[in-house]
Design a protein around this motif. Structure first.
Motif, PDB file in Angstrom:
ATOM      1  N   TYR A  45       0.899  -1.194  -0.223  1.00 25.39           N
ATOM      2  CA  TYR A  45       0.552  -0.002  -0.608  1.00 25.39           C
ATOM      3  C   TYR A  45       0.632   1.109  -0.256  1.00 25.39           C
ATOM      4  CZ  TYR A  45      -3.835  -3.529   1.755  1.00 25.39           C
ATOM      5  OH  TYR A  45      -4.409  -4.622   1.136  1.00 25.39           O
ATOM      6  N   VAL A  46       0.115   2.217  -0.885  1.00 25.05           N
ATOM      7  CA  VAL A  46       1.647   3.534  -1.268  1.00 25.05           C
ATOM      8  C   VAL A  46       0.851   5.063  -0.745  1.00 25.05           C
ATOM      9  CG1 VAL A  46       3.117   2.581  -2.553  1.00 25.05           C
ATOM     10  CG2 VAL A  46       0.953   3.330  -3.557  1.00 25.05           C
ATOM     11  N   ALA A  47       1.270   5.570  -0.820  1.00 22.75           N
ATOM     12  CA  ALA A  47       0.468   7.397  -0.940  1.00 22.75           C
ATOM     13  C   ALA A  47       0.967   7.913  -0.884  1.00 22.75           C
ATOM     14  CB  ALA A  47       0.395   7.509   0.625  1.00 22.75           C
ATOM     15  N   GLN A  48      -0.038   8.739  -2.221  1.00 23.17           N
ATOM     16  CA  GLN A  48       1.443   9.586  -3.117  1.00 23.17           C
ATOM     17  C   GLN A  48       0.780  11.104  -3.714  1.00 23.17           C
ATOM     18  OE1 GLN A  48       2.485   7.779  -6.857  1.00 23.17           O
ATOM     19  NE2 GLN A  48       2.324   9.673  -8.432  1.00 23.17           N
ATOM     20  N   PHE A  49       1.286  11.599  -2.821  1.00 25.57           N
ATOM     21  CA  PHE A  49       0.991  12.996  -3.524  1.00 25.57           C
ATOM     22  C   PHE A  49       1.863  13.800  -3.971  1.00 25.57           C
ATOM     23  CE2 PHE A  49       3.480  11.987   0.403  1.00 25.57           C
ATOM     24  CZ  PHE A  49       4.565  12.633   0.597  1.00 25.57           C
ATOM     25  N   ARG A  50       1.514  15.253  -4.065  1.00 26.00           N
ATOM     26  CA  ARG A  50       3.001  16.563  -4.058  1.00 26.00           C
ATOM     27  C   ARG A  50       3.050  17.385  -3.442  1.00 26.00           C
ATOM     28  NH1 ARG A  50       3.696  16.829  -9.597  1.00 26.00           N
ATOM     29  NH2 ARG A  50       4.871  18.911  -9.300  1.00 26.00           N
ATOM     30  N   GLN A  51       4.702  17.783  -3.047  1.00 23.62           N
ATOM     31  CA  GLN A  51       4.656  18.707  -2.072  1.00 23.62           C
ATOM     32  C   GLN A  51       6.066  19.138  -3.393  1.00 23.62           C
ATOM     33  OE1 GLN A  51       6.235  16.673   1.600  1.00 23.62           O
ATOM     34  NE2 GLN A  51       5.128  18.187   2.720  1.00 23.62           N
ATOM     35  N   GLY A  52       6.410  20.756  -2.922  1.00 22.86           N
ATOM     36  CA  GLY A  52       7.821  21.556  -2.770  1.00 22.86           C
ATOM     37  C   GLY A  52       7.525  21.315  -4.680  1.00 22.86           C
ATOM     38  N   GLY A  53       6.576  20.963  -5.137  1.00 29.62           N
ATOM     39  CA  GLY A  53       6.632  21.057  -6.710  1.00 29.62           C
ATOM     40  C   GLY A  53       6.573  20.013  -7.813  1.00 29.62           C
ATOM     41  N   ARG A  54       7.038  18.705  -6.676  1.00 34.52           N
ATOM     42  CA  ARG A  54       7.298  17.529  -7.288  1.00 34.52           C
ATOM     43  C   ARG A  54       6.506  16.845  -6.334  1.00 34.52           C
ATOM     44  NH1 ARG A  54      11.861  14.248  -3.979  1.00 34.52           N
ATOM     45  NH2 ARG A  54      12.086  16.018  -2.351  1.00 34.52           N
ATOM     46  N   SER A  55       6.451  15.153  -7.154  1.00 36.60           N
ATOM     47  CA  SER A  55       5.967  14.419  -6.920  1.00 36.60           C
ATOM     48  C   SER A  55       6.409  13.278  -6.177  1.00 36.60           C
ATOM     49  CB  SER A  55       4.758  13.319  -7.928  1.00 36.60           C
ATOM     50  OG  SER A  55       3.727  12.020  -7.895  1.00 36.60           O
ATOM     51  N   ALA A  83      -1.201  17.736   3.920  1.00 33.99           N
ATOM     52  CA  ALA A  83      -2.538  18.776   3.586  1.00 33.99           C
ATOM     53  C   ALA A  83      -1.872  19.992   4.464  1.00 33.99           C
ATOM     54  CB  ALA A  83      -3.369  19.038   4.234  1.00 33.99           C
ATOM     55  N   LYS A  84      -1.404  19.624   5.555  1.00 35.56           N
ATOM     56  CA  LYS A  84      -0.804  20.936   6.902  1.00 35.56           C
ATOM     57  C   LYS A  84       0.426  21.432   6.870  1.00 35.56           C
ATOM     58  CE  LYS A  84      -4.169  17.463  10.135  1.00 35.56           C
ATOM     59  NZ  LYS A  84      -4.008  17.399  11.822  1.00 35.56           N
ATOM     60  N   GLY A  85       1.084  20.827   5.514  1.00 30.78           N
ATOM     61  CA  GLY A  85       1.953  21.012   5.273  1.00 30.78           C
ATOM     62  C   GLY A  85       3.062  21.043   6.101  1.00 30.78           C
ATOM     63  N   LEU A  86       3.070  19.846   6.353  1.00 31.53           N
ATOM     64  CA  LEU A  86       4.028  18.225   6.610  1.00 31.53           C
ATOM     65  C   LEU A  86       4.929  18.125   5.707  1.00 31.53           C
ATOM     66  CD1 LEU A  86       2.471  17.736  10.155  1.00 31.53           C
ATOM     67  CD2 LEU A  86       4.078  19.771  10.050  1.00 31.53           C
ATOM     68  N   ASP A  87       6.112  17.341   6.412  1.00 29.42           N
ATOM     69  CA  ASP A  87       6.161  16.527   5.227  1.00 29.42           C
ATOM     70  C   ASP A  87       7.047  14.669   6.492  1.00 29.42           C
ATOM     71  OD1 ASP A  87       8.024  14.527   3.968  1.00 29.42           O
ATOM     72  OD2 ASP A  87       9.481  16.262   3.097  1.00 29.42           O
ATOM     73  N   PRO A  88       6.315  13.734   5.812  1.00 28.72           N
ATOM     74  CA  PRO A  88       5.362  12.780   6.629  1.00 28.72           C
ATOM     75  C   PRO A  88       6.800  11.862   6.028  1.00 28.72           C
ATOM     76  CG  PRO A  88       3.679  12.675   4.604  1.00 28.72           C
ATOM     77  CD  PRO A  88       4.524  14.164   4.942  1.00 28.72           C
ATOM     78  N   ILE A  89       7.073  12.172   5.227  1.00 30.13           N
ATOM     79  CA  ILE A  89       8.587  11.363   4.816  1.00 30.13           C
ATOM     80  C   ILE A  89       9.524  11.173   5.521  1.00 30.13           C
ATOM     81  CG2 ILE A  89      10.248  10.483   2.841  1.00 30.13           C
ATOM     82  CD1 ILE A  89       8.078  10.404   0.744  1.00 30.13           C
TER      83      ILE A  89
END
Length: 449
Positions: A45-55, A83-89
């Protein structure tokens, strides 16, 4: 790449086509939540999102270890954090870099305790860690340990209240050391707010009568010997000597060590490891290069000097109290001390022993009521009772801090009484004639019968 609601049936049906390196299934309800099938058959299972202009794509966990519903809940948390601006990775990487408590504690022992503390302290810390702390929280990341885990550890040691308190103190030492090194944030320790067990003071002073009994036992130990007992009902008891011939003469160096402990107020290891070349015979001093508080001077009384002068030296052994090993000091005084204390009658009575056996806290065997360290307390108490003053007593004992000697303050009452009487008499003289109870009769009130 397909889109449909991710369910157990949909995930089980997902296969990686031959010749492809992976196949995706994206959830049609929660954007960014998906599952990928690998050629090996594994599904993740994965979660994909855009952050800082990159996927960016974050692994949530393998199918089988997580159900689709559990993975969906996890994905919502990850996507919500984005969505809150955090970086889960990055947060995950930071968590993975946090070492386990055991790893940090081993470094604490190696880099701090072994370098800056006594060997006995190092051994005691390692024992507490191995027996109590590691089994409870050793494998956990140090920052993942909470108050609940430490409370459970403390409560599980209810039968050993002092050891339980020392475990909390040791955990705090490891935690604070890691904070000072910058390995973890300066968060409150998980032990903060936990109530420690009440500990009964173990200070014990021998009375003059007890000292007389102990003195006789010491004389018997080095001359006629101390009696020893056996189980008369045992299978080999009939082959043993008769009761009137069962006596063992104690090693004279062990007896001398006990006398020196009483006459100097020294700690056990200070006497056992003392060497002949530490003694300044002319000034009556013994210079110890190391002790619990560092370099220390023992002040030898005339009685102590006479005892040392009469004690023969062992060829090839520099120690005053020689051991069995060549050139080695005696390791301890456990067996001779136990025999001498029993002979002196400094043990609990039979009712206390039986009461302990009924509660399951040990056999009905009389335990000593005095420890060998209590000889040091007796030395200090004798000085305090003789009004020598706490600073002098602290100097004799080698206390590095004045407050350590304050435990004997209540025994130094005589100079306090003299001072109170002196001040009181001067104030009374300044006030002039006083009306006392004897010169001012009061009407007696009769109490009902």
């Amino acid at each position: 790449m397909a889109n449909k609601r991710i369910s157990k049936r949909a995930v089980d049906a997902l296969q990686c086509p031959k010749g492809k390196d992976r196949a995706f299934l994206w959830d049609q309800d929660l954007k960014g939540f998906g599952v990928v099938a690998m050629p090996s058959g594994a599904k993740v299972y994965v979660a994909q999102f855009r952050q800082g202009g990159r996927s960016r794509r974050m692994k949530l966990g393998e199918h089988g270890r997580l159900t689709p519903d559990e993975a969906r809940t996890f994905a919502k948390e990850v996507l919500g954090a984005v969505a809150k601006g955090l970086d889960p990775i990055e947060e995950r990487r930071a968590r993975q870099q946090v070492r386990s408590f055991k790893e940090v504690a081993e470094d604490f022992l190696r880099l701090h305790v072994a370098q800056k503390r006594k060997d006995r302290t190092h051994d005691e810390y390692r024992r507490l860690l191995r027996l109590h702390i590691y089994p409870a929280v050793g494998s956990k990341p140090i920052t993942a340990i909470g108050k609940a885990e430490m409370a459970r550890l403390h409560n599980s040691m209810a039968a050993k209240p002092s050891a339980a308190n020392r475990c909390l103190a040791l955990f705090d030492s490891v935690w604070n050391w890691a904070v000072r090194r910058g390995e973890i944030a300066a968060l409150p320790s998980p032990t903060k707010g936990l109530e420690r067990n009440p500990e009964r003071s173990r200070e014990r002073y021998l009375s003059a009568d007890e000292l007389r009994h102990l003195g006789k036992a010491l004389r018997d130990a080095e001359t006629v010997g101390l009696p020893w007992s056996v189980d008369e009902a045992g299978p080999k008891a009939k082959h043993l000597p008769k009761a009137d011939k069962r006596a063992t003469v104690v090693d004279p160096y062990a007896v001398a060590a006990i006398r020196l402990l009483m006459l100097t107020g020294a700690r056990l290891r200070e006497i056992l490891t003392a060497r002949w070349d530490y003694i300044d015979w002319d000034r009556g001093l013994m210079f110890l290069p190391d002790s619990k508080t560092g370099r220390k001077t023992l002040y030898l009384s005339e009685v102590a000097l006479a005892l040392l002068e009469d004690l023969p030296k062992v060829a090839g052994n520099p120690h005053i109290i020689p051991g069995e090993g060549k050139g080695k000091p005696r390791a301890d005084l456990k067996r001779p001390w136990a025999a001498i204390v029993r002979a002196a009658g400094l043990v609990e009575d039979a009712s206390e022993a039986k009461g302990r056996e009924k509660t399951g806290k040990g056999k009905a065997q009389k335990r000593p009521t005095v420890r060998i360290h209590d000889l040091r307390h007796t030395f200090a108490a004798t000085g305090a009772g003789s009004s020598l003053g706490l600073p002098v007593i602290g100097k004799l004992l080698g206390h590095s801090q004045a407050r350590t000697t304050q435990r004997y303050a209540h025994l130094d009452a005589d100079p306090m009484h003299k001072a109170a009487n002196l001040i009181g008499s001067q104030i009374a003289a300044a006030l002039g004639p006083q009306i006392t109870a004897s010169s001012h009769p009061r009407e007696r009130v009769k109490l009902p019968k």
